[in-house]
Design a protein around this motif. Structure first.
Motif, short mmCIF file in Angstrom:
data_model
loop_
_atom_site.label_atom_id
_atom_site.label_comp_id
_atom_site.label_asym_id
_atom_site.label_seq_id
_atom_site.Cartn_x
_atom_site.Cartn_y
_atom_site.Cartn_z
N PHE A 152 0.85 -1.19 0.00
CA PHE A 152 0.00 0.00 0.00
C PHE A 152 0.89 1.25 0.00
CE2 PHE A 152 -2.68 -3.29 1.56
CZ PHE A 152 -4.00 -2.92 1.34
N ASP A 156 -3.35 3.30 -0.29
CA ASP A 156 -3.87 2.90 -1.60
C ASP A 156 -3.21 1.59 -2.02
OD1 ASP A 156 -5.42 5.20 -1.80
OD2 ASP A 156 -3.81 6.34 -2.77
N ASN A 224 2.55 -0.76 4.37
CA ASN A 224 2.21 0.55 3.82
C ASN A 224 3.44 1.45 3.83
OD1 ASN A 224 0.20 2.62 2.98
ND2 ASN A 224 0.78 3.58 4.91
N PHE A 242 -1.15 2.03 -8.20
CA PHE A 242 -1.81 2.19 -6.91
C PHE A 242 -3.21 2.74 -7.13
CE2 PHE A 242 2.63 2.09 -5.60
CZ PHE A 242 2.56 1.23 -4.51
N GLN A 244 -6.02 4.73 -6.37
CA GLN A 244 -6.15 5.92 -5.54
C GLN A 244 -7.59 6.19 -5.12
OE1 GLN A 244 -4.26 9.18 -7.59
NE2 GLN A 244 -2.20 8.37 -7.25
N PRO A 246 -10.40 5.72 -1.74
CA PRO A 246 -11.12 4.53 -1.29
C PRO A 246 -12.45 4.28 -2.00
CG PRO A 246 -11.29 6.29 0.33
CD PRO A 246 -10.33 6.75 -0.70
N THR A 249 -13.42 3.28 -5.84
CA THR A 249 -12.43 2.43 -6.48
C THR A 249 -12.26 1.08 -5.80
OG1 THR A 249 -10.73 3.58 -5.22
CG2 THR A 249 -11.12 4.35 -7.45
N LEU A 250 -12.33 1.02 -4.46
CA LEU A 250 -12.14 -0.26 -3.77
C LEU A 250 -13.24 -1.26 -4.11
CD1 LEU A 250 -10.88 0.72 -0.20
CD2 LEU A 250 -9.56 0.02 -2.21
N ARG A 265 -6.41 -2.76 5.05
CA ARG A 265 -6.46 -1.29 5.05
C ARG A 265 -6.87 -0.74 6.41
NH1 ARG A 265 -9.19 3.47 3.81
NH2 ARG A 265 -8.10 4.78 2.29
#
Length: 455
Positions: A152, A156, A224, A242, A244, A246, A249-250, A265
């Motif tokens: 991470f 990210d 991280n 990465f 970018q 949360p 996109t997650l 995370r």
């Protein structure tokens, strides 16, 4: 003279019953104040004001008539009471009000709901928490060529969208599963936090030929970094980057990896915020595979007994779908940050010393001005932004007037079952949009639409 008086009385009764049928609470109340005898008067077919209000679903008027002392046991010429009428026409909230002690009963199903797996909830790994204190085993696993590392950068995750994924329109991004050789430089840095996530779940038969020393378990770790990793590491996958931000996109990861992200995370975010002891402000060191931070200051109170400041925190949040007393509408709200037209369930943090049920009632009242009665737990969802547990409930309103707290949300509205169904299926008739299917708010609304409207 007598016949004229009787005609005037009949006319008053007829008007009173007409106002009751229309649900005109103000006019009905005024007429009762003028003559309380109207309460139990009936028309030609024996229908009272209470029966007419029950027939047409006027919940507030039924409550008002009952509070004035009307007789709910009277029957019309068909032998029906107001309760029978409300039940026949599907107004369960009114039927419940007319039963026994007159209390509003739960319109939710009495049987338990089937456990639902929400996004971020799947446990792809076995956490093996008993290994977190085994420093020798953890060190050996970090040196193993089979171990998987997730990287991470400022929380990210490193993901890949390689050619095998790009050719499939239905495929999602995948986490980059790095090996020891790729992250060896980082593992040697003293300021890098490494979190043990668990081991891949395996069948017992697959371990039968493995030596006791090797154990055959494939461990996963997450780390991280704040500086630019590309300047330190050599990542061979040219399609990696990465991911970018949360949200949303997650939600692009598959369900297996969504669960891994929720764990990794959340713990890494905790470390990024608690590098110093919150009790004395001193420095801390990482322990138990990344699941504890220990203060290095001798005599610090956090070293005595069990202190939650030493362990990763989870913030409980209630998220609730509020059902109208008629059972056929639900309350949804929107924040200013929502995309245009999107409405969702109300939500809020549980306060110390507060139950889930009371948190639901308080948050709904604060945000919408609606009073909630029965509350039923449905499902929950980890939400790693940064580390919440969304506790999903369905609740039943006992008032319907909305008064929005502009500090919390900008609008709240009652939506019919059909309106939310149109939104879920993305019909051209939809008057609102819903949160994505991975969000528990989406599931709560969808779950409600499947309930019988006359429950």
């Amino acid at each position: 003279m007598t016949s004229v008086q009787m005609s005037a009385t009949d006319e008053m009764v007829e008007g009173f019953l007409d106002h009751a049928s229309r649900g005109d609470l103000v006019r009905v109340s005024d007429m009762i104040c003028y003559s309380s005898k109207l309460l139990n008067e009936s028309g030609k077919q024996g229908w009272t004001a209470l029966m007419l209000a029950a027939r047409n679903g006027h919940f507030d008027l039924v409550k008002a008539l009952l509070s004035k002392g009307c007789n709910k046991d009277l029957k019309n010429k068909s032998g029906q009471t107001a309760h029978d009428i409300a039940k026949f026409w599907g107004h369960k909230h009114i039927a419940d009000l007319l039963v026994g002690d007159g209390k509003i009963r739960d319109i939710l199903p009495s049987t338990g709901v089937t456990e639902h797996e929400n996004y971020f909830s799947r446990e792809y790994l076995s956490r093996m928490s008993d290994k977190r204190t085994d420093s020798g085993w953890l060190s050996a696993k970090q040196s193993s060529p089979e171990t998987v590392f997730l990287l991470f950068h400022n929380l990210d995750p490193l993901v890949t969208s390689g050619p095998e994924h790009m050719n499939n329109s239905q495929a999602k991004l995948k986490l980059c599963r790095l090996k020891r050789d790729s992250v060896g430089v980082l593992l040697k840095k003293s300021d890098i936090v490494v979190v043990f996530l668990g081991v891949e779940k395996q069948e017992c038969s697959s371990l039968s030929s493995v030596s006791k020393e090797e154990d055959g378990l494939i461990a996963w770790f997450a780390l991280n970094v704040e500086e630019n990793p590309s300047e330190i590491l050599k990542i061979e996958d040219s399609h990696s980057f990465f991911l970018q931000g949360p949200m949303p996109t997650l939600l692009m990861l598959n369900e297996d990896e969504g669960g891994i992200i929720a764990q990794a995370r959340s713990v890494l975010a905790w470390h990024s915020r608690y590098s110093f002891c919150p009790t004395c402000g001193g420095k801390t060191k990482v322990a138990e595979g990344g699941y504890k931070r220990t203060c290095l200051t001798e005599g610090c109170k956090s070293l005595l007994g069990i202190h939650s400041t030493c362990y990763p925190r989870v913030d409980p949040v209630v998220i609730m779908l509020v059902i109208h007393p008629d059972g056929n509408q639900c309350l949804l709200g929107r924040k200013k940050t929502f995309p245009p037209g999107m409405f969702s369930c109300l939500a809020g943090f549980i306060e110390p010393g507060e139950t889930i049920e009371n948190a639901v009632r308080r948050e709904v009242m604060e945000e919408s001005g609606v009073t909630v009665g029965p509350v039923r737990y449905v499902s929950c969802q980890p939400w790693p932004m940064p580390s919440s547990l969304m506790i999903g409930c369905i609740s039943v309103a006992v008032s319907t007037d909305i008064k929005v707290d502009k500090d919390e949300i900008e609008e709240a509205r009652w939506f019919t079952r059909q309106q939310v169904i149109d939104a879920i299926v993305k019909s051209s008739k939809a008057v609102l949009t819903m949160p994505p299917r991975q969000a528990i708010a989406h599931y709560l609304v969808k779950h409600w639409t499947c309930l019988n409207s006359n429950l």
